[in-house]
Design a protein around this motif. Sequence first.
Motif, PDB file in Angstrom:
ATOM      1  N   ALA A  47     -12.908  -5.506   4.155  1.00 25.32           N
ATOM      2  CA  ALA A  47     -11.936  -5.463   3.061  1.00 25.32           C
ATOM      3  C   ALA A  47     -11.072  -4.208   3.151  1.00 25.32           C
ATOM      4  N   GLN A  48     -11.673  -3.102   3.535  1.00 26.45           N
ATOM      5  CA  GLN A  48     -10.897  -1.861   3.682  1.00 26.45           C
ATOM      6  C   GLN A  48      -9.883  -1.982   4.811  1.00 26.45           C
ATOM      7  N   ILE A  49     -10.295  -2.536   5.922  1.00 24.15           N
ATOM      8  CA  ILE A  49      -9.395  -2.690   7.070  1.00 24.15           C
ATOM      9  C   ILE A  49      -8.257  -3.642   6.733  1.00 24.15           C
ATOM     10  N   GLU A  50      -8.575  -4.721   6.020  1.00 25.98           N
ATOM     11  CA  GLU A  50      -7.550  -5.700   5.672  1.00 25.98           C
ATOM     12  C   GLU A  50      -6.503  -5.126   4.732  1.00 25.98           C
ATOM     13  N   GLY A  51      -6.840  -4.083   4.005  1.00 20.07           N
ATOM     14  CA  GLY A  51      -5.901  -3.495   3.067  1.00 20.07           C
ATOM     15  C   GLY A  51      -5.118  -2.320   3.631  1.00 20.07           C
ATOM     16  N   ILE A  52      -5.281  -2.045   4.897  1.00 22.16           N
ATOM     17  CA  ILE A  52      -4.665  -0.855   5.496  1.00 22.16           C
ATOM     18  C   ILE A  52      -3.249  -1.145   5.987  1.00 22.16           C
ATOM     19  N   LYS A  53      -2.437  -0.113   5.989  1.00 22.73           N
ATOM     20  CA  LYS A  53      -1.089  -0.196   6.563  1.00 22.73           C
ATOM     21  C   LYS A  53      -0.918   1.032   7.440  1.00 22.73           C
ATOM     22  N   VAL A  54      -0.489   0.828   8.672  1.00 26.13           N
ATOM     23  CA  VAL A  54      -0.303   1.925   9.625  1.00 26.13           C
ATOM     24  C   VAL A  54       1.198   2.173   9.773  1.00 26.13           C
TER      25      VAL A  54
END
Length: 82
Positions: A47-54
């Motif tokens: 869930a944390q990875i899916e919410g990330i923006k680089v």
Amino acid sequence: MLSKDKIKRINELSKKNKAGTITEEESIERKNLHKEYIQSMRDSIGAQIEGIKVVDPEGEDLTPNKVKEIQKERGLHNRDNE
């Protein structure tokens, strides 16, 4: 996330396992609780990875396409780029 009671029980069973006093039933319970704990952690990290923006220093979105697709499917897609 696993409840505090379940984490406490995992720790109790782990101590018994290290001491060599764990029963077969407790060993099975320990394995099942451990699997549940691992799955909970995977779900949380996912869930944390899916919410990330680089974003690079110039402001360009470098978020991997696979993550963008998942975000779009789940309604998490960045609306700034739409």
